[in-house]
Design a protein around this motif. Sequence first.
Motif: not given
Length: 194
Positions: A61-73, A130-139
Amino acid sequence: MQRSAQSARTAAAPSPATKLYSIAGLLRGREFKGKFQARGVKYQFAFAPASATISGGKLEFTGSLSVSTTHGRKRQADDVRATLAATQGGIGTAPVRKQSAELVSSDLPATESSGPLSFVGVMYLRLSPLEGRALGIPIDVSSVQLNARLAPTSELERQLQWLFSAAVEAIYGERPNERAAAEYIEEINRWLKA
């Protein structure tokens, strides 16, 4: 005994994980949605497959992965590939599947867990790096598996589940059927874009 208790008391706390290995999502509509935690922060994610294909003999499959924190970003990665590594059969009543005569024939006895009566309950998908920094994930998220669970509650989800099940059988079954697999992939793509 005294020494063991003292060692446990003075031992360093475990360090936070530096790598995310897997995430679990449930199919809702056309997206696999779920939650995970990294370094004490809770995240929500959605993988939205836009297309399916057979690449190197594997369902992809090819698609988009969105990630958000509980703060909504919310941040998003596009053109994420998710390659099927394995499946797990479902529990309960199988979805109604349209079967060609070629796929139904088998030398093995049919049970509710095999052949044309079986169905996929979980697809284990290996995500492209995936690029953690671009998704806002610190690992490190360079090698993540998506445990894509199927428990349909809508007509769309039921259609996708039987199509995923039929495609998996046609691609990976005892008697792979390229023509049927191509037809199922075409139908999956229609439902993903509808």
